[in-house]
Design an enzyme around this catalytic site. Structure first.
Site, PDB file in Angstrom:
ATOM      1  CE  LYS A  46      -0.538  -0.531   4.999  1.00 39.48           C
ATOM      2  NZ  LYS A  46      -0.140  -1.963   4.992  1.00 39.48           N
ATOM      3  CG  HIS A  61       1.795  -1.052  12.374  1.00 40.31           C
ATOM      4  ND1 HIS A  61       2.385   0.161  12.654  1.00 40.31           N
ATOM      5  CD2 HIS A  61       1.964  -1.253  11.044  1.00 40.31           C
ATOM      6  CE1 HIS A  61       2.886   0.675  11.538  1.00 40.31           C
ATOM      7  NE2 HIS A  61       2.651  -0.172  10.550  1.00 40.31           N
ATOM      8  CB  SER A  75       2.495   5.565  10.258  1.00 39.55           C
ATOM      9  OG  SER A  75       3.250   6.115   9.217  1.00 39.55           O
ATOM     10  N   GLY A  82       6.299   0.910  10.766  1.00 40.26           N
ATOM     11  CA  GLY A  82       6.665   2.041  11.607  1.00 40.26           C
ATOM     12  C   GLY A  82       8.129   2.415  11.519  1.00 40.26           C
ATOM     13  CD  GLU A  91       2.393  -6.199   8.535  1.00 39.82           C
ATOM     14  OE1 GLU A  91       1.879  -5.067   8.673  1.00 39.82           O
ATOM     15  OE2 GLU A  91       1.831  -7.243   8.916  1.00 39.82           O
ATOM     16  NE  ARG A 128       6.299   6.857   6.754  1.00 40.54           N
ATOM     17  CZ  ARG A 128       5.625   7.817   6.142  1.00 40.54           C
ATOM     18  NH1 ARG A 128       6.269   8.763   5.471  1.00 40.54           N
ATOM     19  NH2 ARG A 128       4.304   7.850   6.189  1.00 40.54           N
ATOM     20  CG  ASP A 141     -10.258  22.230  -2.079  1.00 37.73           C
ATOM     21  OD1 ASP A 141     -10.168  23.083  -1.180  1.00 37.73           O
ATOM     22  OD2 ASP A 141     -10.923  21.193  -1.958  1.00 37.73           O
ATOM     23  CE1 TYR A 172       0.933   3.786   3.257  1.00 37.18           C
ATOM     24  CE2 TYR A 172       2.965   4.574   4.268  1.00 37.18           C
ATOM     25  CZ  TYR A 172       2.021   3.583   4.085  1.00 37.18           C
ATOM     26  OH  TYR A 172       2.167   2.379   4.717  1.00 37.18           O
TER      27      TYR A 172
END
Length: 438
Positions: free
Chosen positions: A83, A211, A214, A251, A288, A291, A377, A405
């Site tokens: 992701k 976890h 993050s 993390g 996992e 980043r 915006d 991300y």
């Protein structure tokens, strides 16, 4: 580069995994650098009367991160969090390096499988899954998946009764930028009941996951979480489960200029693993990271498409308290609705570097600046307190550390095109990975 060759996947030809043909990768030979590539790309766009933003993805940086991981955390196998950045060059590099994959949806599982990832190298790491997704995982041999509540256990018993289950527990993540335990994870007080229910449903629980959040800023969070996992293992043993997996989640940061350094976190993790799960326990330990691998590997080149100088210190006073001099507003062709939505998490983590300045090259004078994205915006703002030398329409900004991300959650709102990615790799790394056609 011998370490690199040793960690390359043996699952078929690496050339078929990562090559110029399947992900448009540029090999930097004859001493060319990434800066040379960026310079040439900007000149090329200028000759085409185009100012489209683009990413440069540094494959060498991803490879170095992997070597750092296997050296510093030798007991922990990385399952890359798809992701975080699912661009083809990233995924193919991870496959070439032999990592596993953390997938959180049917779509992510499909993507991993389509690239040749073996189902046993995937963990379906989402505790709240649609029934059709669970059935899809079963049909395609993806058996390892997480849970944190009784209703999920019932769904799994009906849709994938032979799944290998991992109980996700909530841990202390108060020192993280994003606290995931607010949404996911069973509290320690509910573990007895959950495992008992799994036993009633004749489900196989093989391990524990957690976890710490993050952007974790406190390495001790990992030690406490590992201690909590040990407690769950002991409860499971009393109930007759044969636990064989520990998933320490994500993390992790791969950068040395923010937060806690990876080596410091690794030292804490290694010590906690030795204390609570000695190496002779024959336990499989995974993590996992997302980043960690890609954040610093991507640099965004964005063009200044518009500019506005604000001289009246009363104008926009609600946006920014400006100096008596001038404040400058820049409008880039990428922003929060494009590639940079995660920049709102912590703007200070990013670095805006002027590139190819026109009239002010060499000038030390800097001005307080607001940097906006291109959409209509008003929330599309990257920063409202950044000091830059004066730029001009047509200049470029390089934004470092934009691999995490960003690409994966960008949109085409207002009709702005998604940012193109140019993967690059040095000839030395390319050949070390045995990726050349020779």
């Amino acid at each position: 580069m011998e370490e690199l060759a040793a960690c390359v996947t043996t699952n078929g030809s690496v050339l078929n995994v990562l090559s110029p043909e399947n992900c448009d990768i540029e090999i930097l030979d004859n001493g060319r650098t990434i800066n040379d590539f960026i310079d040439n790309k900007i000149k090329e766009l200028g000759s085409e009367d185009s100012e489209q933003p683009f990413y440069v993805a540094n494959v060498d940086d991803m490879v170095k991160k992997h070597l750092r991981w296997i050296t510093t955390l030798p007991r922990v196998k990385p399952f890359y969090a798809l992701k975080c950045n699912s661009s083809p060059a990233v995924l193919r590099t991870m496959i070439a390096l032999g990592t596993g994959f953390d997938c959180a949806s049917k779509g992510e599982i499909q993507l991993a499988l389509s690239l040749g990832v073996s189902p046993d190298k995937i963990i379906y790491a989402h505790t709240t899954k649609a029934r059709s997704y669970i059935k899809y995982a079963r049909t395609h041999g993806v058996n390892m998946m997480t849970f944190d509540n009784e209703d999920e256990l019932v769904k799994i018993s009906l849709c994938h009764p032979t799944a290998r289950l991992v109980l996700r527990i909530a841990v202390d993540d108060t020192d993280s930028l994003r606290r995931l335990s607010l949404k996911f994870g069973a509290t320690l007080g509910t573990v007895d009941k959950l495992l008992g229910r799994a036993r009633e449903l004749d489900l196989d629980v093989i391990g524990v996951s957690f976890h710490v959040g993050s952007g974790c800023t406190e390495s001790s969070a990992f030690k406490q979480a590992i201690a909590d996992a040990r407690h769950v293992f002991d409860i499971a043993s009393l109930l007759g489960f044969q636990m064989s997996l520990l998933d320490i989640g994500g993390g992790f940061s791969g950068r040395d200029d923010v937060g806690v350094k990876f080596e410091e976190v690794s030292e804490v993790i290694n010590g906690a693993l030795d204390e609570y799960f000695p190496s002779d326990s024959e336990l499989e330990i995974i993590a996992e990271p997302g980043r960690y691998y890609v954040e610093s590997s991507f640099t965004l080149a964005a063009n200044v498409i518009a500019k506005r100088v604000v001289l009246d210190d009363t104008e926009h006073s609600d946006i920014l308290e400006i100096s008596p001099d001038k404040m400058i507003m820049y409008y880039l062709n990428d922003g929060l609705y494009g590639s940079l939505s995660s920049i709102t998490l912590a703007p200070s983590l990013y670095k805006f570097v002027p590139y190819l300045p026109t009239a002010d090259e060499g000038s030390e004078q800097k001005y307080r600046s607001i940097i906006w994205g291109p959409t209509c915006d008003s929330i599309d703002k990257l920063t409202d307190d950044y000091w830059l030398p004066e730029l001009h329409v047509g200049d470029w900004l390089l934004i470092d550390n934009t691999g995490a991300y960003t690409v994966s959650i960008g949109t085409d709102f207002n009709g702005f095109e998604r940012t193109h990615i140019y993967p690059v790799v040095t000839a030395e790394t390319w050949h070390a990975l045995n990726l050349s056609h020779a």
